[in-house]
Write an enzyme that holds these catalytic residues in place. Structure first.
Site, PDB file in Angstrom:
ATOM      1  N   VAL A  46       3.507 -15.454   3.111  1.00 48.41           N
ATOM      2  CA  VAL A  46       3.596 -14.692   4.363  1.00 48.41           C
ATOM      3  C   VAL A  46       5.073 -14.576   4.721  1.00 48.41           C
ATOM      4  O   VAL A  46       5.758 -15.593   4.903  1.00 48.41           O
ATOM      5  CB  VAL A  46       2.809 -15.379   5.500  1.00 48.41           C
ATOM      6  CG1 VAL A  46       2.961 -14.581   6.792  1.00 48.41           C
ATOM      7  CG2 VAL A  46       1.326 -15.525   5.131  1.00 48.41           C
TER       8      VAL A  46
ATOM      9  N   HIS B  48       8.018 -19.602   8.647  1.00 44.57           N
ATOM     10  CA  HIS B  48       7.067 -20.589   9.173  1.00 44.57           C
ATOM     11  C   HIS B  48       7.380 -21.946   8.584  1.00 44.57           C
ATOM     12  O   HIS B  48       7.619 -22.080   7.379  1.00 44.57           O
ATOM     13  CB  HIS B  48       5.615 -20.191   8.874  1.00 44.57           C
ATOM     14  CG  HIS B  48       5.350 -19.822   7.460  1.00 44.57           C
ATOM     15  ND1 HIS B  48       5.687 -18.599   6.927  1.00 44.57           N
ATOM     16  CD2 HIS B  48       4.797 -20.523   6.438  1.00 44.57           C
ATOM     17  CE1 HIS B  48       5.346 -18.554   5.651  1.00 44.57           C
ATOM     18  NE2 HIS B  48       4.807 -19.717   5.328  1.00 44.57           N
TER      19      HIS B  48
HETATM   20  P1  5GP Z   1       3.491 -19.836   2.545  1.00 44.55           P
HETATM   21  O1  5GP Z   1       2.752 -19.906   1.238  1.00 44.55           O
HETATM   22  O2  5GP Z   1       3.973 -18.432   2.840  1.00 44.55           O
HETATM   23  O3  5GP Z   1       4.585 -20.875   2.685  1.00 44.55           O
HETATM   24  O4  5GP Z   1       2.447 -20.234   3.651  1.00 44.55           O
HETATM   25  C1  5GP Z   1       1.617 -19.307   4.277  1.00 44.55           C
HETATM   26  C2  5GP Z   1       0.501 -20.094   4.892  1.00 44.55           C
HETATM   27  O5  5GP Z   1      -0.181 -19.255   5.799  1.00 44.55           O
HETATM   28  C3  5GP Z   1      -0.522 -20.613   3.895  1.00 44.55           C
HETATM   29  O6  5GP Z   1      -0.579 -22.020   3.940  1.00 44.55           O
HETATM   30  C4  5GP Z   1      -1.818 -19.947   4.329  1.00 44.55           C
HETATM   31  O7  5GP Z   1      -2.939 -20.792   4.195  1.00 44.55           O
HETATM   32  C5  5GP Z   1      -1.543 -19.584   5.767  1.00 44.55           C
HETATM   33  N1  5GP Z   1      -2.256 -18.421   6.242  1.00 44.55           N
HETATM   34  C6  5GP Z   1      -2.442 -17.247   5.563  1.00 44.55           C
HETATM   35  N2  5GP Z   1      -3.151 -16.392   6.321  1.00 44.55           N
HETATM   36  C7  5GP Z   1      -3.424 -17.038   7.501  1.00 44.55           C
HETATM   37  C8  5GP Z   1      -4.135 -16.652   8.676  1.00 44.55           C
HETATM   38  O8  5GP Z   1      -4.652 -15.531   8.816  1.00 44.55           O
HETATM   39  N3  5GP Z   1      -4.214 -17.584   9.664  1.00 44.55           N
HETATM   40  C9  5GP Z   1      -3.652 -18.822   9.556  1.00 44.55           C
HETATM   41  N4  5GP Z   1      -3.800 -19.657  10.598  1.00 44.55           N
HETATM   42  N5  5GP Z   1      -2.966 -19.208   8.457  1.00 44.55           N
HETATM   43  C10 5GP Z   1      -2.850 -18.331   7.437  1.00 44.55           C
END
Ligand code: 5GP
Ligand code: ZN
Length: 119
Positions: free
Chosen positions: A101, A105
């Site tokens: 995403v 974050h």
């Molecule tokens: P990344 O892989 O980009 O570091 O982390 C993205 C995080 O966002 C993942 O752990 C994934 O589970 C979480 N995530 C993806 N879509 C959603 C969503 O619609 N709602 C929530 N609460 N978390 C999400």
């Protein structure tokens, strides 16, 4: 710097309450909510309300914002009684780190032993 929302960004849409999320904490500039696919008993995401895609896009003037993301994560860990047992804070940046995403974050992970090195 003012960071406007990006219309097609999932986390901007969560900030705007267009997409539901299980919110844990909120300040004027930050939102914390449970990860939808938790990787530990406690897995919370802390995001700035303004859209910043990755750590590569951070400006020097946003250093204090990132500091407050860390302090909010610490406060959440304390409030949920896992600050003393321990937790991990993760910022994934871009493809090889597994960022999925593209809205900054901070992952707050706790409630179990976490191995090192990470995968
Ligand atoms: P990344 O892989 O980009 O570091 O982390 C993205 C995080 O966002 C993942 O752990 C994934 O589970 C979480 N995530 C993806 N879509 C959603 C969503 O619609 N709602 C929530 N609460 N978390 C999400
Ligand atoms: Zn965004």
């Amino acid at each position: 710097m003012d960071r406007p929302a990006k219309a097609d960004c999932l986390f901007c849409r969560i900030v705007k309450r267009e997409v539901p999320a299980d919110i844990v904490a909120e300040t004027d500039e930050l939102l914390a909510f449970h990860d939808v696919n938790p990787q530990a008993p406690h897995h919370v995401l802390i995001v700035p309300k303004g859209h910043i895609a990755t750590t590569n896009d951070l400006l020097a003037e946003e250093a204090a914002l990132v500091g407050r993301m860390v302090l909010l994560a610490r406060d959440i860990a304390e409030d949920h009684d896992f600050a003393q047992s321990g937790y991990r804070l993760v910022l994934n940046c871009n493809r090889q780190a597994g960022q999925s995403v593209y809205h900054l974050h901070l992952h707050l992970l706790g409630g179990r032993y976490l191995s090192w090195p990470p995968g």
